[in-house]
Every structure is written in structure tokens, then in C-alpha cells.
Design a protein around this motif. Structure first.
Motif, PDB file in Angstrom:
ATOM      1  N   ASP A 136    -140.900  56.021-109.221  1.00  0.00           N
ATOM      2  CA  ASP A 136    -141.763  56.805-108.343  1.00  0.00           C
ATOM      3  C   ASP A 136    -142.123  58.119-109.030  1.00  0.00           C
ATOM      4  OD1 ASP A 136    -141.503  54.928-106.375  1.00  0.00           O
ATOM      5  OD2 ASP A 136    -139.681  55.863-105.557  1.00  0.00           O
ATOM      6  N   TYR A 137    -143.264  58.634-108.637  1.00  0.00           N
ATOM      7  CA  TYR A 137    -143.627  59.944-109.161  1.00  0.00           C
ATOM      8  C   TYR A 137    -142.856  61.002-108.455  1.00  0.00           C
ATOM      9  CZ  TYR A 137    -147.354  58.175-112.100  1.00  0.00           C
ATOM     10  OH  TYR A 137    -148.024  57.546-113.081  1.00  0.00           O
ATOM     11  N   ARG A 138    -142.325  61.903-109.217  1.00  0.00           N
ATOM     12  CA  ARG A 138    -141.664  63.069-108.643  1.00  0.00           C
ATOM     13  C   ARG A 138    -142.531  64.282-108.967  1.00  0.00           C
ATOM     14  NH1 ARG A 138    -136.219  61.884-107.293  1.00  0.00           N
ATOM     15  NH2 ARG A 138    -136.268  59.650-106.970  1.00  0.00           N
ATOM     16  N   ILE A 188    -133.123  65.680-118.236  1.00  0.00           N
ATOM     17  CA  ILE A 188    -134.292  64.931-117.829  1.00  0.00           C
ATOM     18  C   ILE A 188    -134.040  63.490-118.200  1.00  0.00           C
ATOM     19  CG2 ILE A 188    -136.778  64.615-118.115  1.00  0.00           C
ATOM     20  CD1 ILE A 188    -136.878  67.529-119.020  1.00  0.00           C
ATOM     21  N   SER A 189    -134.260  62.619-117.232  1.00  0.00           N
ATOM     22  CA  SER A 189    -133.995  61.216-117.509  1.00  0.00           C
ATOM     23  C   SER A 189    -134.831  60.373-116.573  1.00  0.00           C
ATOM     24  CB  SER A 189    -132.516  60.911-117.285  1.00  0.00           C
ATOM     25  OG  SER A 189    -132.247  60.912-115.916  1.00  0.00           O
ATOM     26  N   PRO A 190    -134.970  59.103-116.878  1.00  0.00           N
ATOM     27  CA  PRO A 190    -135.686  58.240-115.939  1.00  0.00           C
ATOM     28  C   PRO A 190    -134.768  57.741-114.824  1.00  0.00           C
ATOM     29  CG  PRO A 190    -135.214  57.052-117.955  1.00  0.00           C
ATOM     30  CD  PRO A 190    -134.623  58.395-118.120  1.00  0.00           C
ATOM     31  N   TYR A 191    -133.570  58.244-114.771  1.00  0.00           N
ATOM     32  CA  TYR A 191    -132.616  57.694-113.802  1.00  0.00           C
ATOM     33  C   TYR A 191    -132.571  58.507-112.530  1.00  0.00           C
ATOM     34  CZ  TYR A 191    -131.146  55.277-117.952  1.00  0.00           C
ATOM     35  OH  TYR A 191    -131.144  54.528-119.073  1.00  0.00           O
ATOM     36  N   SER A 192    -132.605  57.746-111.437  1.00  0.00           N
ATOM     37  CA  SER A 192    -132.425  58.381-110.137  1.00  0.00           C
ATOM     38  C   SER A 192    -130.964  58.185-109.768  1.00  0.00           C
ATOM     39  CB  SER A 192    -133.351  57.721-109.128  1.00  0.00           C
ATOM     40  OG  SER A 192    -132.722  57.585-107.905  1.00  0.00           O
ATOM     41  N   ILE A 193    -130.273  59.263-109.468  1.00  0.00           N
ATOM     42  CA  ILE A 193    -128.837  59.182-109.193  1.00  0.00           C
ATOM     43  C   ILE A 193    -128.600  59.525-107.736  1.00  0.00           C
ATOM     44  CG2 ILE A 193    -126.575  60.113-109.761  1.00  0.00           C
ATOM     45  CD1 ILE A 193    -127.857  60.817-112.518  1.00  0.00           C
ATOM     46  N   ASN A 225    -116.713  52.957-105.949  1.00  0.00           N
ATOM     47  CA  ASN A 225    -118.066  53.314-106.379  1.00  0.00           C
ATOM     48  C   ASN A 225    -118.396  54.683-105.855  1.00  0.00           C
ATOM     49  OD1 ASN A 225    -118.042  50.823-107.394  1.00  0.00           O
ATOM     50  ND2 ASN A 225    -119.613  49.957-106.038  1.00  0.00           N
ATOM     51  N   PHE A 226    -118.833  55.529-106.743  1.00  0.00           N
ATOM     52  CA  PHE A 226    -119.082  56.909-106.366  1.00  0.00           C
ATOM     53  C   PHE A 226    -120.584  57.174-106.283  1.00  0.00           C
ATOM     54  CE2 PHE A 226    -120.007  61.182-108.056  1.00  0.00           C
ATOM     55  CZ  PHE A 226    -119.505  61.930-107.016  1.00  0.00           C
ATOM     56  N   ALA A 227    -121.314  56.717-107.293  1.00  0.00           N
ATOM     57  CA  ALA A 227    -122.758  56.956-107.293  1.00  0.00           C
ATOM     58  C   ALA A 227    -123.459  55.839-108.053  1.00  0.00           C
ATOM     59  CB  ALA A 227    -123.071  58.297-107.954  1.00  0.00           C
ATOM     60  N   GLY A 228    -124.728  55.695-107.781  1.00  0.00           N
ATOM     61  CA  GLY A 228    -125.517  54.686-108.480  1.00  0.00           C
ATOM     62  C   GLY A 228    -126.637  55.375-109.245  1.00  0.00           C
ATOM     63  N   ALA A 229    -126.992  54.826-110.379  1.00  0.00           N
ATOM     64  CA  ALA A 229    -128.113  55.379-111.141  1.00  0.00           C
ATOM     65  C   ALA A 229    -129.081  54.253-111.455  1.00  0.00           C
ATOM     66  CB  ALA A 229    -127.602  56.012-112.419  1.00  0.00           C
TER      67      ALA A 229
END
Lengths: 576, 354
Positions: A94-96, A271-276, A85-89
Motif C-alpha cells: 500500500d502507499y504510505r 526504511i523497508s518494504p516491511y509492514s510490522i 509470536n510477538f509481531a509479524g512483518a
């Protein structure tokens, strides 16, 4: 000596004539008692089997260790490509915040904003400032507020404006000066209402200003300015495929919830709703890689390839679990080669710590045999000296020594060994010193049986007539002891010592097995076996413990065979 | 003491060994602290003189102290009291160093030729070890000397490299004799040297001993319970009973006229090689008393056919009945010259007693 020769040896009694004929030429070789013993010993098949076993064990242990290309405690490792596993999305909730300029949105403004949004308010106050919220899309707000935009310093009767946030034009300066001259605290220029605060030589000009925006979308575009980011977000929200900001034209590839931003053909952001986030802390995920990940998620592709900084093509794979995406990639990992099955490079495989078992066995044999011999030699020295003194001098000396022997026989060996092992553990005594201590302790606990044998032998020999005869011929005491007494004790001693060797090797193995004997990094047959601590290892990795057990078995068997053979050979009644 | 010594040397210069009232008691230890609770009187005061070049036979039944006497004389056992004058010097008072120096002169041949040879030494070493140790001959003559000695004892030079286990009993005894002879002794204690050998070899060994005595002018103390052997080799005979020398004298005198009732009983047991001769055996009843607790008075009185009242009370004195023929018995207090005749024993009773 054959029967015929025996006859010739026993026959002539006084018949001088006949005897003279029996010269040396007619006799075959004269055998000393030692040679007789050797002859009997070498004819004993079992004893020879024992000798062969021991010779093999010695060669294996002492020469094998030198020949083996591996070290005693060398651990074998391997770098292997392992998909990990390298990264999670995950979908961000949360507001950024994206600030119009650095420091435009202090923390209080950010936290209060969330409260205001939840309450459905469009203006809120935080600190001394008032902020205004403008909804530009779902969960997307532009935050404006009164902020000091410029500073006016009085120079030579007029005010000079300076500002980081706005463009200072001559018209603005003139409007400010007009307002100051008229004593007004507000003025309007270009449709924007400015407020003047301050006194004396310095005044601050505040205005309603766009301070930043807050969104739950995650904008991965480090290279873009605030304006560009905002435009990109607006493009996503409005479903536009291009925008321009700061004089540059960007194209946007829209896909449902995400937008990939291109400047020309270059991917500059997403731009995406994903936090990576990287799985391991410290993982650096480049913008390009993020964009790729988001693209992959958006396109529902299960794998993609990215060229990294070194020019290697790295393949990533995307796995979806509910709302969470896991990005996996093959990375090079250090692997200890535990429990390798026997192969050409490791003839007996490797053990649980990744060490070559065959090599360990060789070094272990060295230590086991060495401990056996050293302990037996120490035991023999103590036993012969004390037993000899007791036997030769008798009386109260004998009494004293034999009582000491009795006391030593009463000492419970194993509890003592276990306690001493624990003591050495608590003092953190090194592995090498431990071995020395072990030898000494075993010898000190083991000498009494040799003392008993020697004493008994000497007691019985002392009363033999040949000792009286030696005394009658006036031979010195030392000569009587070393020429007449000792040679007659040695056979028994050799037999007992050989038998004891096997026992000591067993004791040492048991101690090492229990972890109170030889310790890592040193190998011993006992601690090789002790690596088998559970049924799984025992049943699945036979090559970890069967060979060591076999070595112990063979060696002890060898010593016992040789001991038996020697005993039979030394016993004059055993005429095989 | 020194005066005594001088006189003994002067009066009998041919006397090699004189034993005076030699006693050897072995302590019996027992009790809680291993204290001495009693004593075994193995040798209880024996005296005799031995002329140079003669053989004294010491006879007696098993356990009477013959061997102990022999070993005490050689100081292989420490005496309890008494004097052992060898060439006028008291062996019992010598220091260890002096004793070692005199050892070669006093040798012993043991009964058991099997246990008296160290099994791990070759024969040459067994015989020659002490020769080298004492420097009996010069180094360069050593080999030749050894060959000579071995030849004299009926051994071949090549036997040197062999080990005792390769020899028969007779040959082993020859080795023992060679070992003793190699040290050029003047006095040899032969402690039953032939009793472990078969009869034909006994004769060879006895003859060898006699030959050597003649050649080397040896003096023997020949300990045996075999009277025929003793008769063959001895010049004088001492009869021992329970630690005491009950009768001494020249061989001829004792065989012709045994004075002591014990001697009579002993000699009546000599087998005759003629089946027609009716043996007039004197059967001793009971067994030898314990030397730890010997009977009072005459020690023999419990088994004596001539036992009188005073035998159980008084210890008998020693009487010289004939010149050189002494006996320790109350029967000779009144000048008897011969053992009185008694009616022959009831043979039935005797066989029953057997």
C-alpha cells in the motif's frame, strides 16, 4: 460368655445349697446384650476391616481437609516463559503518505493519487485542487499541488504577508505589493509562480508546492522531519550512504531493499518494504525495535537481542514463512497447571481445572460423607416416626401410612432427581443451597424403606408376650414404647441405616457425576470423577479419577462390611 | 347392679373373683369394606366363682378358649359382654387410669418363658420396673425387696444384672413368677406356666407356685391342658369345650365322678404310670368344630357318644348334680347322678379314627 459360665448360669434349679456357692466372684463379667453384640462385632474380621476403612476415610476427609495446605477450590497457576509470536512483518503493497506539513494531503488527494498512478497520469485533480506527481523511484512519488501558501492582509495601505508554509521575505512582500498595484493576479518570485485570489482586505497567495510524498516503502523514523525522511528515502533509492537534512548529517546503512538510518552511531530510523504489526492488539513496537527487526530481516539473521525500557535484554527470533516474517519472543504467560502428574507438592497431581486432587478428595469426602449421614438421619427420623405410628396404632393409621409408603415406592427416583437438578440449574441456585436441597430430596425419596422395617418390627414386637406382660404389670404406654419396643427395633434399624449409607453415597456420587448434584466450587467424589469426560483424560490422567473412584468403592465397601457385621452381631443365631 | 355387687360381697366375702356370663368374640373381617362378616366365639358365656386362696384349674383341649378367658379376665383383651367382679368391682368397666392402678393385683404368668421376657432388659429391671412404677415399696427398701422376692422365687441377687438369654427355661419361668409376685398380687392367671418346661422342672415350678400361694394367700386361675398338673395344684376344676364351661366342681368330685361325656373322654386320656393297667380310653372322633361356626344345640353333640336327638336342637342347661359340682348336659335333665355306662369302644375303629 464361655461354655463353662453358661453351665453355671443354667444349672441351678431349686438346689439352694449349690446355688449359694455361685457368687459373683466365680463368674466372669456379665455381658449385656449390647456388650454381646459388640463382642461378636469386634470378632468379625470383615466388619473390623470395614470399621478401619471408615475410620481412615473419616480421618482423611475431616482431618485431612484441615491439614491440607491447599484450599478446596484453589487453582494452581504458574508464570512461565513461553516463546510466543510477538509481531509479524510483511512486504507492504500500500502507499504510505508522508505529509510535508500537517493536513497538506487530504484524503481525497490520497485516493485520487492512486487512481492517477494506475492510469499513468502525472497530474490529477482532487476537490478544487490540482496535484502534480513526480516519480522519484519505483512506487515513490512526490506530490505537488497548488496550495494556499500565504495570506495577505491590508494594513495601512500596504499588504502584510503571513504564512506557515513558506518563508516570508521582504522581497516577496514587495513582489506581491507590486502585483497588487499593477492589478495582476499572478506574479513570479524566485522562479516560483504565485497566484493571487481573494478581494477586499484579505488575499490568498497560492503556489505550486511540494505537499508530500507517497511510497510503498515504510519509513520508521518518528524522530525525523519531513525533509530528513525524504532525503533518507532518496538516499535509499539512489544508493547513497549519507545525506544531510536540517543541518544534520545522517549516514545510511543500505542493504538491498532496506536502509537503516544513523545519526552518528545512534539508530534513528529505518526504511523497508516491511509492514510490522504486533500480533496482539495494543502491542507497542518501538522505533528502535522496528529498526532492529528490519535489520534482522535484511541480514537474514534468525535472532537478535534488544534492551528494553527496563534494561532487560530481550531476545527475539525471526521466522520466515514465504513473504511473511514472524517475530517471536519469550514472554511471561499465566499458566493454569492442569493435569500435573503426582509430585511432592501435589501428591495426586492436579485436575483439569488446576486444583490439587488430593485436597479435592478430602473435601469431597467431607461432603459425600456428610450428605450420607444427614440423609440417613433425616430418613430415619421420618421413617421411624411414620413407621412407628403405623406399627403401634395399626388399623386405619397403618393403612394410610403404608399407602403413602407405596406411593413413594412408585416414584421413579432418577427422573425426579434429574428434573429437580435441571430446575435448580434454571433458577441458578447456589452450590451450597443445592447441597441442602439434595439432602432433603434424597431423604424424602428414601424414608419409606425405613418406615416399612420399623412398622414390621413393631407389628411383630407388639404381639410378643413381653409386651402383653408389660401391659399386665401396668407400665405406662410411653415406657412400654421406649423401654420395651424401641430397644428391640434399634438393631435392625442400625443395620439398615448402615447399609443405606453406602447406597446414598453412591447415589450422591452418581448425581454429582451427572452434574445434577454437588457442583463447583464444592468437591464431591462424584464430580471429581465427572471431570473425566473423554477417553484421552481417562487413559492419560489416571490420577484424576482412579483415586476418587477408589474412595467411593472403599467407603461403600466399608459401610457394607460394617452393616453386614452389625447384622451378624445382632442376630442371636449367629454365634461365631 | 350396685345392689348385686353388695350382695355378692356380703354373701361370700371370701370370694375374690366372680365371672358372670363372660363372652369374648373376635370379629372376622372380610369383604370389600372390611366389614364384620362373622365372629369367632372364643369365650361364649362362662361363669364361675373363685374363693380367695384357692386354685381353679381350667382344662380343655387346644383352641377351646382357656387362654382367651384368662386374658379377658385380666382385661388384656376387651370383653364382649359379661361381668368380671374382682373384689366386687367390675374390671370391665374401669377407666384406663383405674385399671392401671388395679393392675398389680391381677397378674399373669405366661406359657412361653422365652418370649415373655424382654430380651434387652436385665432381670432386675424386668422384675423391678413395675414395682418402682407403682411404688409398691419405698425407694430405700427397693433393693432389699427385690432380693427378697428373687430369693423367694429361687433366684440369686446377682441374677439381677443378667439378661434373660443367660437363663434356662425353668429359671426364666422363675423370673416371670418373680415379676408377677413382686407386685404383691392377689390373683394370678397361670397361663400354662409349665407346658414349655421339661417334666422335672415342671414339678419345681408347680411346687414353687404352691409354696407362694401358701405364703402370700394367692388365688390362681391355673390354665392347663395337662390334667396331672391340674390335679396336683387345683382345688376346683373347670372343663372348657369350645368356649363353654361344660363342667365345674371340686377337684375330688370331678376326678371321682366325671359327669360330662367330654370330661370323661378327657380324663380317660391321662396316662397311667403302670404298663399292666388296661386303659379304658374314650376316643373322641372328629376334631373340634370351628368356634366361628359352632354346632347348634349342645356344642359337643357332634362328637358325643351319648348324643340324643334333642342335643342337636336345644342348648343344654346347667345342672348342679352334687353340691358345687355343676354340669351342662341334657343327660342330667332327669336327675341322673352319674354318667351312664356304655359298651367300650371298638379299639380297631378307634385306632382307625386316630
Amino acid at each position: 460368655m464361655s461354655i463353662e459360665e453358661k453351665k453355671t448360669g443354667a444349672q441351678p434349679e431349686g438346689q439352694d445349697g449349690q446355688q449359694m456357692a455361685l457368687d459373683d466372684e466365680r463368674r466372669v463379667k456379665v455381658l449385656s446384650p449390647g456388650a454381646m453384640v459388640a463382642k461378636r462385632f469386634f470378632r468379625n474380621k470383615l466388619a473390623m476391616a470395614g470399621v478401619i476403612i471408615l475410620v481412615i476415610m473419616f480421618i482423611f476427609s475431616f482431618i485431612g481437609g484441615a491439614i491440607s495446605p491447599y484450599g478446596e477450590s484453589q487453582i494452581f497457576e504458574d508464570y512461565e516463559e513461553v516463546v510466543s509470536n510477538f509481531a509479524g512483518a510483511t512486504i507492504n503493497t500500500d502507499y504510505r503518505y508522508t505529509e510535508a506539513y500537517s493536513g497538506s494531503l487530504p484524503t481525497t488527494a490520497r485516493t485520487s493519487m492512486i487512481l492517477a498512478v494506475n492510469n499513468g497520469e502525472t497530474t490529477y485533480e482532487a476537490g478544487e485542487n490540482t496535484y502534480q506527481l513526480t516519480e522519484i523511484g519505483e512506487h515513490c512519488y512526490v506530490i505537488s499541488g497548488t496550495a494556499t501558501v500565504a495570506q495577505a492582509d491590508r494594513l495601512a495601505g500596504s499588504y502584510v504577508l503571513s504564512s506557515d508554509a513558506i518563508e516570508v521575505s521582504d522581497d516577496l512582500t514587495a513582489a506581491f505589493n507590486d502585483a497588487m498595484n499593477s492589478g495582476a493576479t499572478t506574479f513570479t518570485y524566485d522562479g516560483v509562480e504565485y497566484t493571487i485570489t481573494g478581494s477586499g482586505r484579505t488575499y490568498y497567495i497560492s503556489a505550486m508546492q511540494e505537499l508530500g510524498f507517497a511510497t510503498q516503502e515504510i519509513i520508521e523514523a518518528d524522530g525525523l522531519s519531513y525533509e530528513a525522511k525524504k532525503e533518507a528515502l532518496l538516499a535509499l533509492l539512489n544508493g547513497e550512504t549519507s545525506f544531510s537534512a536540517d543541518g544534520t548529517n545522517y549516514t545510511v546503512e543500505l542493504d538491498d531493499e532496506t536502509a537503516i538510518i544513523f545519526s552518528g552511531s545512534e539508530e534513528v530510523g529505518a526504511i523497508s518494504p516491511y509492514s510490522i504489526q504486533g500480533i496482539e492488539s495494543g502491542t507497542v513496537i518501538s522505533t528502535e525495535l522496528r529498526a532492529q527487526i528490519i535489520e534482522a530481516i535484511a541480514n537474514d539473521t534468525s535472532s537478535f537481542t534488544v534492551t528494553d525500557a527496563e534494561g532487560n535484554e530481550v531476545e527475539y527470533e525471526v521466522v520466515r514463512e514465504n513473504t511473511r516474517y514472524t517475530i517471536r519472543t519469550a514472554s511471561s504467560t499465566r499458566l493454569i497447571q492442569t493435569y500435573l502428574a503426582p509430585s511432592t507438592s501435589h501428591w495426586l497431581g492436579t485436575d483439569g481445572a488446576g486444583m490439587d486432587i488430593l485436597t479435592r478428595l478430602m473435601y469431597g469426602g467431607r461432603i459425600s460423607l456428610l450428605i450420607g449421614f444427614v440423609v440417613v438421619i433425616l430418613e430415619t427420623i421420618i421413617g421411624v416416626v411414620l413407621g412407628g405410628i403405623a406399627g403401634y396404632f395399626g388399623k386405619w393409621v397403618d393403612m394410610l401410612v403404608m399407602r403413602i409408603v407405596d406411593i413413594f415406592y412408585c416414584i421413579p427416583t432418577w427422573p425426579i432427581l434429574i428434573i429437580l437438578g435441571a430446575v435448580m440449574d434454571s433458577y441458578q441456585i447456589g452450590a451450597r443451597v443445592r447441597i441442602y436441597f439434595m439432602m432433603i430430596v434424597l431423604a424424602v425419596l428414601g424414608w419409606p424403606f425405613i418406615a416399612r422395617i420399623v412398622r414390621g418390627q413393631i407389628l411383630s414386637l407388639r404381639e410378643q408376650e413381653f409386651m402383653v406382660a408389660a401391659e399386665a404389670t401396668g407400665i405406662s404406654v410411653s415406657r412400654r414404647i421406649f423401654r420395651h419396643l424401641v430397644p428391640n427395633v434399634i438393631p435392625q434399624l442400625i443395620v439398615q441405616c448402615t447399609m443405606a449409607l453406602g447406597g446414598i453415597i453412591l447415589t450422591e456420587s452418581t448425581m454429582s457425576f451427572l452434574g445434577i448434584g454437588v457442583k463447583f466450587p464444592y468437591a464431591s467424589w462424584g464430580n471429581i470423577i465427572s471431570s473425566v469426560s473423554n477417553v484421552f483424560v481417562m487413559t492419560n490422567y489416571w490420577y484424576c479419577w482412579i483415586p476418587a473412584g477408589f474412595c467411593i468403592l472403599l467407603t461403600v465397601l466399608g459401610f457394607n462390611f460394617v452393616g453386614d457385621g452389625l447384622r451378624d452381631a445382632f442376630d442371636p443365631k449367629m454365634k461365631r | 347392679m350396685s345392689e348385686q355387687e353388695k350382695t355378692s360381697v356380703q354373701t361370700a366375702d371370701d370370694i375374690l373373683l366372680e365371672v358372670r356370663d363372660l363372652k369374648k368374640y373376635f370379629p372376622i373381617k372380610g369383604g370389600l369394606f372390611n366389614s364384620v362378616v362373622g365372629q369367632v366365639r372364643a369365650v361364649d358365656g362362662i361363669s364361675f366363682k373363685l374363693k380367695r386362696g384357692t386354685t381353679m384349674g381350667l382344662v380343655g383341649e387346644s383352641g377351646c378358649g382357656k387362654s382367651t378367658a384368662g386374658r379377658t379376665i385380666l382385661r388384656l383383651l376387651e370383653r364382649t359382654s359379661g361381668e368380671i367382679l374382682f373384689n366386687g368391682t367390675d374390671i370391665g368397666t374401669l377407666s384406663k387410669k383405674q385399671l392401671r392402678a388395679i393392675r398389680p393385683k391381677l397378674q399373669i404368668i405366661f406359657q412361653d418363658p422365652y418370649s415373655s421376657l424382654s430380651p434387652r432388659l436385665p432381670v432386675g429391671e424386668i422384675i423391678g420396673e413395675a414395682v418402682r412404677e407403682h411404688g409398691i415399696v419405698a425407694k430405700e427398701d427397693y433393693d432389699e425387696y427385690l432380693d427378697t422376692i428373687m430369693n423367694e422365687c429361687g433366684l440369686q441377687p446377682f441374677h439381677k444384672d443378667r439378661y434373660p438369654h443367660e437363663f434356662s427355661g425353668g429359671q426364666r419361668q422363675r423370673i416371670c413368677i418373680a415379676r408377677a409376685l413382686a407386685l404383691n398380687p392377689s390373683f394370678v392367671v397361670c397361663d400354662e406356666p409349665v407346658s414349655a418346661l421339661d417334666v422335672s422342672i415342671q414339678a419345681q415350678i408347680i411346687n414353687l407356685l404352691k409354696d407362694l400361694q401358701r405364703e402370700h394367700n394367692l388365688t390362681y386361675l391355673f390354665i392347663s391342658h395337662d390334667l396331672s398338673v391340674v390335679e396336683h395344684i387345683s382345688d376346683t376344676i373347670g372343663v372348657m369345650y369350645l368356649g363353654n364351661l361344660v363342667e365345674t366342681g371340686a377337684k375330688e368330685d370331678i376326678f371321682r365322678n366325671p359327669l360330662h361325656p367330654y370330661t370323661q373322654a378327657l380324663f380317660s386320656a391321662i396316662p397311667m404310670p403302670d404298663p399292666d393297667v388296661k386303659m379304658n380310653r374314650v376316643i373322641l372322633e372328629g376334631s373340634i368344630p370351628s368356634p366361628a361356626n359352632p354346632p347348634a344345640g349342645c356344642k359337643f353333640h357332634t362328637r358325643c357318644r351319648y348324643c340324643m336327638e334333642k342335643c342337636g336342637k336345644e342348648e343344654p342347661a346347667t345342672y348342679e348334680v352334687e353340691p358345687g359340682h355343676t354340669v351342662t348336659c341334657h343327660l342330667y335333665a332327669d336327675g341322673n347322678k352319674k354318667l351312664p355306662e356304655l359298651p367300650p369302644q371298638n379299639t380297631n375303629a378307634a385306632s382307625a379314627a386316630d
